[in-house]
Write a protein that holds these residues in place. Sequence first.
Motif, PDB file in Angstrom:
ATOM      1  N   SER A 101       8.317   0.242  10.602  1.00  0.00           N
ATOM      2  CA  SER A 101       7.061   0.798  10.088  1.00  0.00           C
ATOM      3  C   SER A 101       6.156  -0.345   9.656  1.00  0.00           C
ATOM      4  O   SER A 101       6.607  -1.490   9.502  1.00  0.00           O
ATOM      5  CB  SER A 101       7.331   1.720   8.901  1.00  0.00           C
ATOM      6  OG  SER A 101       7.787   0.966   7.791  1.00  0.00           O
ATOM      7  N   GLU A 114      -4.858  -1.608  12.208  1.00  0.00           N
ATOM      8  CA  GLU A 114      -4.774  -0.250  11.674  1.00  0.00           C
ATOM      9  C   GLU A 114      -5.338   0.760  12.670  1.00  0.00           C
ATOM     10  O   GLU A 114      -4.719   1.808  12.922  1.00  0.00           O
ATOM     11  CB  GLU A 114      -5.521  -0.158  10.343  1.00  0.00           C
ATOM     12  CG  GLU A 114      -5.471   1.231   9.737  1.00  0.00           C
ATOM     13  CD  GLU A 114      -5.996   1.291   8.313  1.00  0.00           C
ATOM     14  OE1 GLU A 114      -5.874   2.368   7.701  1.00  0.00           O
ATOM     15  OE2 GLU A 114      -6.520   0.266   7.823  1.00  0.00           O
ATOM     16  N   ARG A 167      -2.981   3.728  14.471  1.00  0.00           N
ATOM     17  CA  ARG A 167      -3.299   5.141  14.213  1.00  0.00           C
ATOM     18  C   ARG A 167      -3.665   5.854  15.515  1.00  0.00           C
ATOM     19  O   ARG A 167      -3.278   7.013  15.730  1.00  0.00           O
ATOM     20  CB  ARG A 167      -4.418   5.256  13.183  1.00  0.00           C
ATOM     21  CG  ARG A 167      -4.014   4.794  11.779  1.00  0.00           C
ATOM     22  CD  ARG A 167      -4.984   5.279  10.724  1.00  0.00           C
ATOM     23  NE  ARG A 167      -4.709   4.717   9.410  1.00  0.00           N
ATOM     24  CZ  ARG A 167      -3.747   5.140   8.591  1.00  0.00           C
ATOM     25  NH1 ARG A 167      -2.938   6.120   8.973  1.00  0.00           N
ATOM     26  NH2 ARG A 167      -3.588   4.572   7.400  1.00  0.00           N
ATOM     27  N   SER A 209       3.086  -1.374   6.794  1.00  0.00           N
ATOM     28  CA  SER A 209       2.227  -1.119   5.639  1.00  0.00           C
ATOM     29  C   SER A 209       1.522  -2.416   5.283  1.00  0.00           C
ATOM     30  O   SER A 209       2.112  -3.505   5.392  1.00  0.00           O
ATOM     31  CB  SER A 209       3.042  -0.634   4.438  1.00  0.00           C
ATOM     32  OG  SER A 209       3.776   0.529   4.730  1.00  0.00           O
ATOM     33  N   ALA A 254       0.841  -1.200   0.000  1.00  0.00           N
ATOM     34  CA  ALA A 254       0.000   0.000   0.000  1.00  0.00           C
ATOM     35  C   ALA A 254       0.875   1.248   0.000  1.00  0.00           C
ATOM     36  O   ALA A 254       1.919   1.296   0.666  1.00  0.00           O
ATOM     37  CB  ALA A 254      -0.915  -0.004   1.222  1.00  0.00           C
ATOM     38  N   PRO A 255       0.493   2.268  -0.749  1.00  0.00           N
ATOM     39  CA  PRO A 255       1.372   3.431  -0.925  1.00  0.00           C
ATOM     40  C   PRO A 255       1.638   4.214   0.355  1.00  0.00           C
ATOM     41  O   PRO A 255       2.673   4.863   0.479  1.00  0.00           O
ATOM     42  CB  PRO A 255       0.625   4.290  -1.953  1.00  0.00           C
ATOM     43  CG  PRO A 255      -0.799   3.828  -1.890  1.00  0.00           C
ATOM     44  CD  PRO A 255      -0.749   2.384  -1.545  1.00  0.00           C
ATOM     45  N   SER A 256       0.732   4.187   1.306  1.00  0.00           N
ATOM     46  CA  SER A 256       0.910   4.955   2.537  1.00  0.00           C
ATOM     47  C   SER A 256       1.039   4.001   3.722  1.00  0.00           C
ATOM     48  O   SER A 256       0.160   3.158   3.950  1.00  0.00           O
ATOM     49  CB  SER A 256      -0.271   5.885   2.772  1.00  0.00           C
ATOM     50  OG  SER A 256      -0.400   6.814   1.719  1.00  0.00           O
ATOM     51  N   PRO A 257       2.121   4.111   4.510  1.00  0.00           N
ATOM     52  CA  PRO A 257       2.244   3.245   5.679  1.00  0.00           C
ATOM     53  C   PRO A 257       1.202   3.609   6.738  1.00  0.00           C
ATOM     54  O   PRO A 257       0.802   4.767   6.884  1.00  0.00           O
ATOM     55  CB  PRO A 257       3.662   3.531   6.179  1.00  0.00           C
ATOM     56  CG  PRO A 257       3.992   4.890   5.659  1.00  0.00           C
ATOM     57  CD  PRO A 257       3.271   5.007   4.351  1.00  0.00           C
ATOM     58  N   VAL A 258       0.760   2.605   7.443  1.00  0.00           N
ATOM     59  CA  VAL A 258      -0.166   2.816   8.557  1.00  0.00           C
ATOM     60  C   VAL A 258       0.574   3.416   9.751  1.00  0.00           C
ATOM     61  O   VAL A 258       0.025   4.201  10.517  1.00  0.00           O
ATOM     62  CB  VAL A 258      -0.828   1.483   8.950  1.00  0.00           C
ATOM     63  CG1 VAL A 258      -1.644   1.625  10.235  1.00  0.00           C
ATOM     64  CG2 VAL A 258      -1.698   0.965   7.820  1.00  0.00           C
ATOM     65  N   HIS A 259       1.854   3.060   9.862  1.00  0.00           N
ATOM     66  CA  HIS A 259       2.638   3.457  11.040  1.00  0.00           C
ATOM     67  C   HIS A 259       4.079   3.692  10.603  1.00  0.00           C
ATOM     68  O   HIS A 259       4.656   2.859   9.914  1.00  0.00           O
ATOM     69  CB  HIS A 259       2.573   2.340  12.083  1.00  0.00           C
ATOM     70  CG  HIS A 259       3.545   2.473  13.214  1.00  0.00           C
ATOM     71  ND1 HIS A 259       3.370   3.345  14.254  1.00  0.00           N
ATOM     72  CD2 HIS A 259       4.732   1.835  13.451  1.00  0.00           C
ATOM     73  CE1 HIS A 259       4.386   3.236  15.095  1.00  0.00           C
ATOM     74  NE2 HIS A 259       5.224   2.337  14.635  1.00  0.00           N
ATOM     75  N   PRO A 260       4.694   4.809  11.018  1.00  0.00           N
ATOM     76  CA  PRO A 260       6.079   5.076  10.638  1.00  0.00           C
ATOM     77  C   PRO A 260       7.060   4.341  11.548  1.00  0.00           C
ATOM     78  O   PRO A 260       6.721   3.941  12.669  1.00  0.00           O
ATOM     79  CB  PRO A 260       6.205   6.591  10.829  1.00  0.00           C
ATOM     80  CG  PRO A 260       5.253   6.887  11.945  1.00  0.00           C
ATOM     81  CD  PRO A 260       4.096   5.939  11.768  1.00  0.00           C
TER      82      PRO A 260
END
Length: 593
Positions: free
Chosen positions: A527, A353, A357, A529, A21-27
């Motif tokens: 991270s 998720e 978040r 994703s 997925a292009p955006s990670p859920v958590h850095p």
Amino acid sequence: MTLISPTTRIADLARPSLRVAPSPVHPAEQPDSAWWRHAVIYQVYPRSWADSDGDGIGDLPGITARLDHLRDLGVDALWLSPFYTSPQADAGYDVADYRDVDPTFGTLADADALVGRAHDLGLRVIVDLVPNHSSDAHPWFQEALAAGPGSPERNRYLFRDGRGDRGDLPPNNWESVFGGPAWTRVSEPDGTPGQWYLHLFDSRQPDFNWENPLVREEFESVLRFWLDRGVDGFRVDVAHGLIKRDGLPDHQARTHMLGDTEEAAAHVLDGAEPEPTHHTPYWDQDAVHDVYRAWRAVLDSYGTPDRILCAEAWVEPQERAVRYVRPDEMHQAFNFDFLGTPWIAEDLVAVIERSLRAADSVGAPSTWVLSNHDVVRHATRLGYAPGTKRPNGIGAEDPQPDRELGLRRARAATTLMLALPGSAYLYQGEELGLPDSTELPDEVRQDPTFLRSAGTEKGRDGCRVPMPWAAGQDGLGFGPSERTWLPQPAVYSSYAVDQQVGVDGSTLELYRTLLRLRRAHSAGSGSLSFVEGYGADVVALVNDSASGERLLVVANLGAEPVALPEGARLLVSSSPLEDGLVPTDTCAWALWS
């Protein structure tokens, strides 16, 4: 456990087309982040870990003698359930002296020796703190009974006059978590019927009055007492219960402390929100956070390395729960949403998720957990069909779980959990795959839940049965005699530590491997994703650590096996692969570029 070489053949026709997925859920965390942000902490239940003197009850010297097991397992710290002076009405969660050790468990010198030995082995020590209530044997409560209505001594607890013309009715309609009314009437010093005191749990556990500054000063002193003896932090029991709403208004429903969390998780996915916990006038009241800000200041005054606070806070929704781990309050809070999520891939994806978040919104790590001393072990819970209401204990007459299926799913669930960024807690014996004891005779049960509910709820004894260390020995090696405070089921001999050490495929060796790889690949600080391309019955994610390695995690909850992608190099799987494919109820870790 399965370990294979990079050349293992995977069926080409089954290879999925995947993308991250292009955006990670958590850095990712910084490589030098504080130890507690990614630690794995192991809960020791002292009564049931190891007995040094043959009385059938575990003790502190027994724990100290077995600490090598935790060092070899690969955890970072241990959390000790209560060992304080106590009448043991609720297995030590009824504390009579917060600054001493109950003779059942040893002495203060034994506690000091345990902390010292743990530190020598590189293990930190977290101790339980029970601030919502004391024992009725606590000197303060005895002073309150003797002093009478309106006294400063009574103001340390929640005494109230009864309702009705003669005060014969409780002050409100609250019910105990353990069943029955939450109020008990006392006889005054002159022998006449008198006031009532609040106990959200057993009648021998009176609630403190946290509006009283003396109570707050006392517990800050208790924190310092144990910090000065070298402990590394505190797990805070019923952290959401200290403050009660002004006026103690009636509340129409009994609150089950452990909740029907599996149902609550399903409601979230259905678009229905569970009742916010703070609507109950004795849970999650805003002023409780003032207490923890003061405690955090006490711990911070001890400098580095960080001493920590972990909240046992059964709070909905997540946005309220994470308030306990804001930067100036606690460090961790158990993720009970995750514990209660059914074995359904979409539900697991949603809770992972949502949890990350929510924790990220306050700069805290999520703290994952699957079992503890208050719930049916996950090796047993997962032996029921997904969506089954989670019971508060299981008896011989109840529907029995599928033990083999439960263990298979439990190994997969743990493999998934230990790949998630943040901290994780393990409960003693889960590394052996221990199931609950589901056929305890009623006459041996000791949980006050069982007693106060007249047996309608079996309670928590089934998850507290003493550890099996050595098959063939009396008490399965729990102590030097055959005595155990709860009987061990015959099946526990096959789970004993000596039957699993060094045995390829054993649950113990799976845990050791997972913890070694988690540390080697910095999974706790990576991270996260999600990976797209599998079906709805698969949880797939990548954990990217600061080292630059990408850990692929594939948990297959569907009926058909699935393949790892091209170029994936398997590290470990919770059950053997089948023709190179990840079968049903199996989780695999692989390196994937």
